[in-house]
Scaffold this active site. Structure first.
Site, PDB file in Angstrom:
ATOM      1  N   SER A  64      36.418  22.862  37.272  1.00 61.84           N
ATOM      2  CA  SER A  64      35.364  23.662  36.628  1.00 61.84           C
ATOM      3  C   SER A  64      34.541  22.909  35.582  1.00 61.84           C
ATOM      4  O   SER A  64      33.493  23.403  35.162  1.00 61.84           O
ATOM      5  CB  SER A  64      35.972  24.909  35.977  1.00 61.84           C
ATOM      6  OG  SER A  64      36.343  25.843  36.955  1.00 61.84           O
ATOM      7  N   LYS A  67      30.962  22.491  36.459  1.00 59.36           N
ATOM      8  CA  LYS A  67      29.993  23.581  36.318  1.00 59.36           C
ATOM      9  C   LYS A  67      28.956  23.299  35.236  1.00 59.36           C
ATOM     10  O   LYS A  67      27.816  23.758  35.328  1.00 59.36           O
ATOM     11  CB  LYS A  67      30.734  24.894  35.996  1.00 59.36           C
ATOM     12  CG  LYS A  67      31.648  25.377  37.104  1.00 59.36           C
ATOM     13  CD  LYS A  67      32.510  26.547  36.625  1.00 59.36           C
ATOM     14  CE  LYS A  67      33.466  27.023  37.706  1.00 59.36           C
ATOM     15  NZ  LYS A  67      34.389  28.065  37.222  1.00 59.36           N
ATOM     16  N   TYR A 189      29.747  23.988  46.530  1.00 56.50           N
ATOM     17  CA  TYR A 189      30.560  24.364  45.361  1.00 56.50           C
ATOM     18  C   TYR A 189      31.945  23.715  45.407  1.00 56.50           C
ATOM     19  O   TYR A 189      32.424  23.169  44.414  1.00 56.50           O
ATOM     20  CB  TYR A 189      30.685  25.887  45.296  1.00 56.50           C
ATOM     21  CG  TYR A 189      31.567  26.383  44.178  1.00 56.50           C
ATOM     22  CD1 TYR A 189      31.148  26.328  42.855  1.00 56.50           C
ATOM     23  CD2 TYR A 189      32.836  26.915  44.448  1.00 56.50           C
ATOM     24  CE1 TYR A 189      31.960  26.782  41.824  1.00 56.50           C
ATOM     25  CE2 TYR A 189      33.650  27.372  43.424  1.00 56.50           C
ATOM     26  CZ  TYR A 189      33.206  27.303  42.122  1.00 56.50           C
ATOM     27  OH  TYR A 189      34.019  27.736  41.104  1.00 56.50           O
ATOM     28  N   TYR A 240      37.187  30.143  29.840  1.00 59.32           N
ATOM     29  CA  TYR A 240      37.570  31.396  30.470  1.00 59.32           C
ATOM     30  C   TYR A 240      37.815  32.462  29.397  1.00 59.32           C
ATOM     31  O   TYR A 240      36.995  32.645  28.507  1.00 59.32           O
ATOM     32  CB  TYR A 240      38.784  31.197  31.383  1.00 59.32           C
ATOM     33  CG  TYR A 240      38.693  29.953  32.233  1.00 59.32           C
ATOM     34  CD1 TYR A 240      37.567  29.708  33.021  1.00 59.32           C
ATOM     35  CD2 TYR A 240      39.703  28.994  32.244  1.00 59.32           C
ATOM     36  CE1 TYR A 240      37.465  28.561  33.799  1.00 59.32           C
ATOM     37  CE2 TYR A 240      39.608  27.846  33.039  1.00 59.32           C
ATOM     38  CZ  TYR A 240      38.487  27.636  33.800  1.00 59.32           C
ATOM     39  OH  TYR A 240      38.388  26.513  34.550  1.00 59.32           O
ATOM     40  N   VAL A 258      40.977  23.381  35.947  1.00 58.61           N
ATOM     41  CA  VAL A 258      42.381  23.582  36.307  1.00 58.61           C
ATOM     42  C   VAL A 258      43.054  22.299  36.796  1.00 58.61           C
ATOM     43  O   VAL A 258      44.253  22.297  37.067  1.00 58.61           O
ATOM     44  CB  VAL A 258      42.565  24.716  37.343  1.00 58.61           C
ATOM     45  CG1 VAL A 258      42.147  26.049  36.757  1.00 58.61           C
ATOM     46  CG2 VAL A 258      41.832  24.411  38.637  1.00 58.61           C
TER      47      VAL A 258
END
Length: 304
Positions: A64, A67, A189, A240, A258
């Site tokens: 992530s 992103k 993605y 998160y 992660v």
């Protein structure tokens, strides 16, 4: 004068003694094969000086963290039009939660949760002629390092187990917030998440967020205003449902993945990356969070 190397050495000596190193992400099979004892940390000052400890030159799946890089690239392409399709509010929910997406009619809370990043991926699939190759070139350009690549085994592993992401993409499609096919968007993605980088490379990639939008080569990749806004989103949404805790304990804009990586920036001062694969219950690196908390405490450097 801060003795950064001594501080990194002290942090390393402390955190590797921790009995509870967290739990490796096992829902992506390829990630479950990583050695949980790994720990690396790399600091890059705006002045150019660098300091490192541990496994800072070992590659890992950034997941992530990617992103933020796709967000920066998308903002450089379409500017404020992004905010017609994704919001900038903290979700207060896990990264893969879908209930808010349905409640808010297909507008993801922010671009750093999965559904928001899938919308950003859709924007790039529309904007780029060869999305996977073009995004990888963008990463090469901002880091000055063309050895960075996708881990195709991780990308395939994500595709085979990414049922929640398929659900999110189809939900976005049902609300007309996905312009390309679900398969094309998710193929991009899954590849962006599979990027493999070292702590050292991550500090280079995030240099533009500490340097008013200019990458290592001092070329403007995003505007100063865009860098400011991305830093704000990282501070409020980068961890998160633990973003408030990270701001409270560490006090830097940052992003976790992660794969056990965390990268953070102090505008005008430095970028710092840490990798420890074991995660806490909210999906953030357990030792990485602790290491960065120690770092801002020992250096007395944060945005607050």
């Amino acid at each position: 004068m801060i003795d950064y190397q001594a501080i990194l050495n002290k942090i390393h000596a402390n955190v590797i003694q921790e009995a509870d190193k967290g739990h490796i992400a096992r829902y992506i099979p390829e990630l479950s094969r990583v050695n949980p004892e790994r720990f690396g940390m790399h600091l890059k000052l705006i002045s150019g000086e660098e300091f490192a400890v541990g496994d800072s030159e070992v590659g890992f799946s950034i997941q992530s963290i990617s992103k933020v890089l796709t967000l920066a690239m998308a903002m450089s392409k379409i500017g404020t039009h992004i905010w017609d399709r994704v919001d900038v509010e903290p979700s207060g929910n896990p990264f893969n939660h879908l209930s808010l997406l349905e409640l808010e009619e297909g507008i993801p809370r922010n671009p750093l949760i999965n559904s928001g990043a899938i919308v950003i991926a859709d924007i790039l699939v529309s904007q780029l002629e060869n999305p996977k190759a073009d995004f990888l070139k963008y990463v090469h350009d901002i880091t000055g390092d063309d050895s960075i690549s996708y881990n195709l085994k991780v990308a395939q592993s994500e595709k085979e187990t990414g049922f929640n992401n398929f659900a999110a993409a189809n939900l976005l499609k049902s609300f007309n917030n996905l312009n390309n096919s679900v398969d094309d968007v998710l193929d991009f993605y899954f590849h962006q998440c599979s990027l493999e980088m070292t702590c050292s490379q991550l500090t280079k990639a995030f240099f533009l967020f500490a340097n008013k939008g200019k990458c290592l080569a001092q070329m403007a990749r995003i505007t100063k205003s865009q860098a400011k806004r991305i830093n704000a989103i990282m501070l409020t949404c980068g961890f998160y449902d633990e973003a408030g805790e990270f701001a409270f304990e560490v006090g830097l804009p940052g992003k976790s993945g992660v794969g056990g990586g965390i990268v953070a920036a102090l505008p005008h001062e430095f970028t710092i990356a840490v990798w420890a694969p074991g995660l806490n219950e909210r999906g953030n690196s357990k030792l990485g969070m602790k290491a960065l908390e120690h770092f801002t405490t020992l250096t007395n450097q944060s945005i607050f």
